[in-house]
Design a protein around this motif. Structure first.
Motif, short mmCIF file in Angstrom:
data_model
loop_
_atom_site.label_atom_id
_atom_site.label_comp_id
_atom_site.label_asym_id
_atom_site.label_seq_id
_atom_site.Cartn_x
_atom_site.Cartn_y
_atom_site.Cartn_z
N VAL A 56 1.66 5.69 3.97
CA VAL A 56 1.56 4.79 2.70
C VAL A 56 2.90 4.69 2.07
O VAL A 56 3.38 3.67 1.79
N TYR A 57 3.61 5.74 2.00
CA TYR A 57 5.02 5.72 1.41
C TYR A 57 5.89 4.80 2.32
O TYR A 57 6.53 3.83 1.53
N LYS A 58 6.01 4.55 3.61
CA LYS A 58 6.75 3.69 4.42
C LYS A 58 6.29 2.17 3.97
O LYS A 58 7.13 1.36 4.01
N LEU A 59 5.04 2.00 4.08
CA LEU A 59 4.62 0.71 3.90
C LEU A 59 4.74 0.16 2.23
O LEU A 59 5.23 -0.95 2.28
N ARG A 63 7.17 -2.97 1.19
CA ARG A 63 6.64 -3.86 0.30
C ARG A 63 7.38 -3.99 -0.98
O ARG A 63 7.70 -5.21 -1.53
N CYS A 64 7.90 -2.96 -1.42
CA CYS A 64 8.52 -2.86 -2.85
C CYS A 64 9.81 -3.74 -2.53
O CYS A 64 10.48 -4.52 -3.47
N HIS A 174 -1.61 -0.07 -4.00
CA HIS A 174 -3.19 -0.55 -3.50
C HIS A 174 -2.95 -0.98 -2.07
O HIS A 174 -3.74 -0.77 -1.22
N THR A 175 -2.36 -2.18 -2.10
CA THR A 175 -2.15 -2.86 -0.61
C THR A 175 -1.58 -1.99 0.72
O THR A 175 -2.18 -2.01 1.47
N ALA A 176 -0.66 -1.01 0.19
CA ALA A 176 -0.03 -0.11 1.07
C ALA A 176 -1.10 0.80 1.59
O ALA A 176 -1.27 0.97 2.74
N ALA A 180 -2.56 1.03 5.47
CA ALA A 180 -2.54 2.27 5.87
C ALA A 180 -3.89 3.01 6.23
O ALA A 180 -4.13 3.91 7.48
N THR A 181 -4.81 2.63 5.59
CA THR A 181 -6.19 3.05 6.00
C THR A 181 -6.99 2.20 6.88
O THR A 181 -7.51 2.79 7.83
#
Length: 186
Positions: A56-59, A63-64, A174-176, A180-181
């Motif tokens: 999630v952190y990497k995604l 994105r940011c 939320h999107t990350a 990831a999920t």
């Protein structure tokens, strides 16, 4: 490098605000680094929670960057810590499953929920745990973490759309998490 060490390195490099050391100590004393991220859905394996958090952190970071959000500390806090509510939440167990090839029943490992600290909603509990263990959050970080499940957090009434309209970081977290999920699984 292990997922635990990668998490700790990213945490220490990016999260410098008061209370961060105390929170990292609590995480290290919990089962955060060996827990699964779920019982049967995403990252339902030993160490799955830390692996999911890194994903999630990497995604989120990617994105940011695309949208000009450059606060590395907020990105690390939200990406790495959005699911700390799952620390001390699961218990390893076994269940019987019929082997399709042999027709015999076999014990296989799986995870059950054994929540040590029943408190509030999924995102709200993560926010609370950060605050309780010494890490102060900005309003945007708290809203993003609280609403990272979007409409899938049924434990309490909340309207994530309000947070999504006000705080872009909430949308990106939320999107990350969803990516990831469901798409970029680990």
């Amino acid at each position: 490098m292990s997922a635990k060490q990668e998490f700790i390195d990213i945490f220490k490099e990016n999260i410098k605000r008061p209370g961060s050391e105390k929170l990292l100590e609590w995480l290290s004393q919990s089962d955060f680094f060996i827990a699964p991220a779920s019982t049967k859905y995403h990252s339902a394996f030993e160490g799955g929670l830390v692996q999911h958090s890194l994903n999630v952190y990497k995604l989120l970071k990617k994105r940011c960057a695309e949208y000009g959000i450059t606060d590395g500390e907020s990105i690390a806090i939200c990406g790495l810590l959005h699911d700390i509510c799952k620390a001390n939440f699961y218990k390893a167990s076994t269940r019987n499953v019929k082997n399709e090839e042999t027709g015999k029943w076999e014990q296989v490992p799986f995870y059950t929920i054994k929540e040590e600290f029943p408190y509030g909603s999924h995102g709200g509990k993560s926010v609370y745990l950060m605050l309780a263990h010494g890490l102060q959050l900005t309003d945007e970080e708290a809203a993003a973490i609280n609403c990272h499940m979007g409409g899938w957090d049924y434990t309490t009434y909340h309207n994530p759309s309000n947070a999504f309209e006000k705080y872009p970081l909430a949308v990106y977290l939320h999107t990350a998490d969803m990516l990831a999920t469901y798409i970029n699984k680990c």
